[in-house]
Design a protein around this motif. Structure first.
Motif, PDB file in Angstrom:
ATOM      1  N   LEU A   1      31.613  46.109  44.877  1.00  0.00           N
ATOM      2  CA  LEU A   1      30.176  46.093  45.127  1.00  0.00           C
ATOM      3  C   LEU A   1      29.651  44.668  45.035  1.00  0.00           C
ATOM      4  O   LEU A   1      30.271  43.802  44.407  1.00  0.00           O
ATOM      5  N   THR A   2      28.489  44.427  45.620  1.00  0.00           N
ATOM      6  CA  THR A   2      27.853  43.112  45.576  1.00  0.00           C
ATOM      7  C   THR A   2      27.660  42.657  44.137  1.00  0.00           C
ATOM      8  O   THR A   2      27.924  41.493  43.805  1.00  0.00           O
ATOM      9  N   GLU A   3      27.253  43.585  43.257  1.00  0.00           N
ATOM     10  CA  GLU A   3      27.041  43.249  41.844  1.00  0.00           C
ATOM     11  C   GLU A   3      28.342  42.797  41.185  1.00  0.00           C
ATOM     12  O   GLU A   3      28.351  41.916  40.336  1.00  0.00           O
ATOM     13  N   GLU A   4      29.443  43.427  41.583  1.00  0.00           N
ATOM     14  CA  GLU A   4      30.742  43.055  41.018  1.00  0.00           C
ATOM     15  C   GLU A   4      31.150  41.661  41.486  1.00  0.00           C
ATOM     16  O   GLU A   4      31.656  40.864  40.691  1.00  0.00           O
ATOM     17  N   TYR A   5      30.919  41.353  42.763  1.00  0.00           N
ATOM     18  CA  TYR A   5      31.214  40.015  43.263  1.00  0.00           C
ATOM     19  C   TYR A   5      30.375  38.967  42.538  1.00  0.00           C
ATOM     20  O   TYR A   5      30.867  37.898  42.179  1.00  0.00           O
ATOM     21  N   MET A   6      29.103  39.288  42.325  1.00  0.00           N
ATOM     22  CA  MET A   6      28.222  38.344  41.645  1.00  0.00           C
ATOM     23  C   MET A   6      28.684  38.127  40.206  1.00  0.00           C
ATOM     24  O   MET A   6      28.681  36.998  39.705  1.00  0.00           O
ATOM     25  N   ALA A   7      29.112  39.210  39.545  1.00  0.00           N
ATOM     26  CA  ALA A   7      29.606  39.096  38.172  1.00  0.00           C
ATOM     27  C   ALA A   7      30.880  38.253  38.141  1.00  0.00           C
ATOM     28  O   ALA A   7      31.046  37.387  37.272  1.00  0.00           O
ATOM     29  N   LEU A   8      31.786  38.487  39.088  1.00  0.00           N
ATOM     30  CA  LEU A   8      33.019  37.706  39.149  1.00  0.00           C
ATOM     31  C   LEU A   8      32.722  36.234  39.431  1.00  0.00           C
ATOM     32  O   LEU A   8      33.378  35.346  38.884  1.00  0.00           O
ATOM     33  N   ASP A   9      31.723  35.993  40.263  1.00  0.00           N
ATOM     34  CA  ASP A   9      31.307  34.621  40.552  1.00  0.00           C
ATOM     35  C   ASP A   9      30.780  33.951  39.282  1.00  0.00           C
ATOM     36  O   ASP A   9      31.107  32.795  38.989  1.00  0.00           O
ATOM     37  N   ARG A  10      29.976  34.680  38.498  1.00  0.00           N
ATOM     38  CA  ARG A  10      29.472  34.140  37.227  1.00  0.00           C
ATOM     39  C   ARG A  10      30.632  33.860  36.269  1.00  0.00           C
ATOM     40  O   ARG A  10      30.664  32.829  35.599  1.00  0.00           O
ATOM     41  N   LEU A  11      31.592  34.777  36.224  1.00  0.00           N
ATOM     42  CA  LEU A  11      32.753  34.592  35.350  1.00  0.00           C
ATOM     43  C   LEU A  11      33.564  33.379  35.782  1.00  0.00           C
ATOM     44  O   LEU A  11      33.963  32.561  34.947  1.00  0.00           O
ATOM     45  N   MET A  12      33.791  33.247  37.083  1.00  0.00           N
ATOM     46  CA  MET A  12      34.552  32.110  37.599  1.00  0.00           C
ATOM     47  C   MET A  12      33.868  30.801  37.231  1.00  0.00           C
ATOM     48  O   MET A  12      34.514  29.860  36.760  1.00  0.00           O
ATOM     49  N   GLY A  13      32.555  30.743  37.451  1.00  0.00           N
ATOM     50  CA  GLY A  13      31.801  29.537  37.101  1.00  0.00           C
ATOM     51  C   GLY A  13      31.869  29.233  35.625  1.00  0.00           C
ATOM     52  O   GLY A  13      32.061  28.080  35.221  1.00  0.00           O
ATOM     53  N   ALA A  14      31.736  30.271  34.796  1.00  0.00           N
ATOM     54  CA  ALA A  14      31.779  30.081  33.346  1.00  0.00           C
ATOM     55  C   ALA A  14      33.166  29.635  32.885  1.00  0.00           C
ATOM     56  O   ALA A  14      33.292  28.809  31.981  1.00  0.00           O
ATOM     57  N   LEU A  15      34.207  30.147  33.512  1.00  0.00           N
ATOM     58  CA  LEU A  15      35.573  29.721  33.169  1.00  0.00           C
ATOM     59  C   LEU A  15      35.805  28.267  33.582  1.00  0.00           C
ATOM     60  O   LEU A  15      36.420  27.495  32.842  1.00  0.00           O
ATOM     61  N   LEU A  16      35.303  27.914  34.746  1.00  0.00           N
ATOM     62  CA  LEU A  16      35.507  26.550  35.237  1.00  0.00           C
ATOM     63  C   LEU A  16      34.714  25.515  34.434  1.00  0.00           C
ATOM     64  O   LEU A  16      35.180  24.386  34.252  1.00  0.00           O
ATOM     65  N   THR A  17      33.535  25.894  33.951  1.00  0.00           N
ATOM     66  CA  THR A  17      32.718  24.946  33.177  1.00  0.00           C
ATOM     67  C   THR A  17      33.083  24.935  31.695  1.00  0.00           C
ATOM     68  O   THR A  17      32.634  24.065  30.959  1.00  0.00           O
TER      69      THR A  17
END
Length: 178
Positions: A35-51
């Motif tokens: 779902l779009t919400e899941e993609y957005m959550a994964l995007d937030r997780l990816m950003g948080a892991l990278l930072t």
């Protein structure tokens, strides 16, 4: 647990545990489309892991010496059986069956592992051999109920990051914020 809840927990705690990582990997691996919400959550997780806002907690380094002892025993007995017959045996199934009936022998150092091996060879060798033999008998007596079963995959620790990255790259073209 959903991807959104896992990401929210990781952001709150500042860490992604191995269990959380495995659950995200399981969800991503089983979903045909997120779902779009899941993609957005994964995007937030990816950003948080990278930072560094969220840190992936490394798995503890330990071994169960019993696993290597049982596996060696199983391989020897299976090779013996397969060499003298047309029967094909599943080493993983037999090993798992035997391990479930034996005590674990965990170690975190080489010295600890050496101690556990010596202890097993003196105190548990007969029990290991007995449980492996019983596991083989049980395996031979069990019909093939679920031929479509899939074996467990080994993980190296970077799977979630790779899966999230791949998912986002694959589906980013389909995502337009409203």
């Amino acid at each position: 647990m959903s991807i959104e809840k896992i990401v929210a927990q990781a952001l709150q705690d500042g860490c992604l545990t191995p269990a959380m990582e495995a659950e995200v990997g399981r969800i991503c691996g089983n979903a045909s489309e997120l779902l779009t919400e899941e993609y957005m959550a994964l995007d937030r997780l990816m950003g948080a892991l990278l930072t560094g806002e969220v840190v992936a907690v490394p798995r503890k380094q330990f071994i169960n010496v019993m696993e290597e002892l049982v596996l060696s025993n199983v391989i020897a007995k299976v090779a013996e059986i397969e060499a003298t017959s047309e029967i094909s045996l599943d080493v993983g199934d037999i090993t798992a069956y035997a391990l479930n009936r034996l005590p674990p022998l965990y170690a975190t150092t080489e010295e600890g592992a050496k101690y556990q091996r010596e202890r097993a060879n003196t105190e548990l060798d007969a029990l290991i051999s007995q449980q492996v033999s019983e596991a083989i008998c049980k395996y031979l007596d069990t019909p093939d109920f679920f031929p479509e079963r899939q074996a467990l995959n080994k993980t190296t620790g970077n799977e979630v990051l790779t899966q999230v990255s791949t998912l986002l790259q694959t589906h980013a073209a389909n995502f337009e914020p409203q």
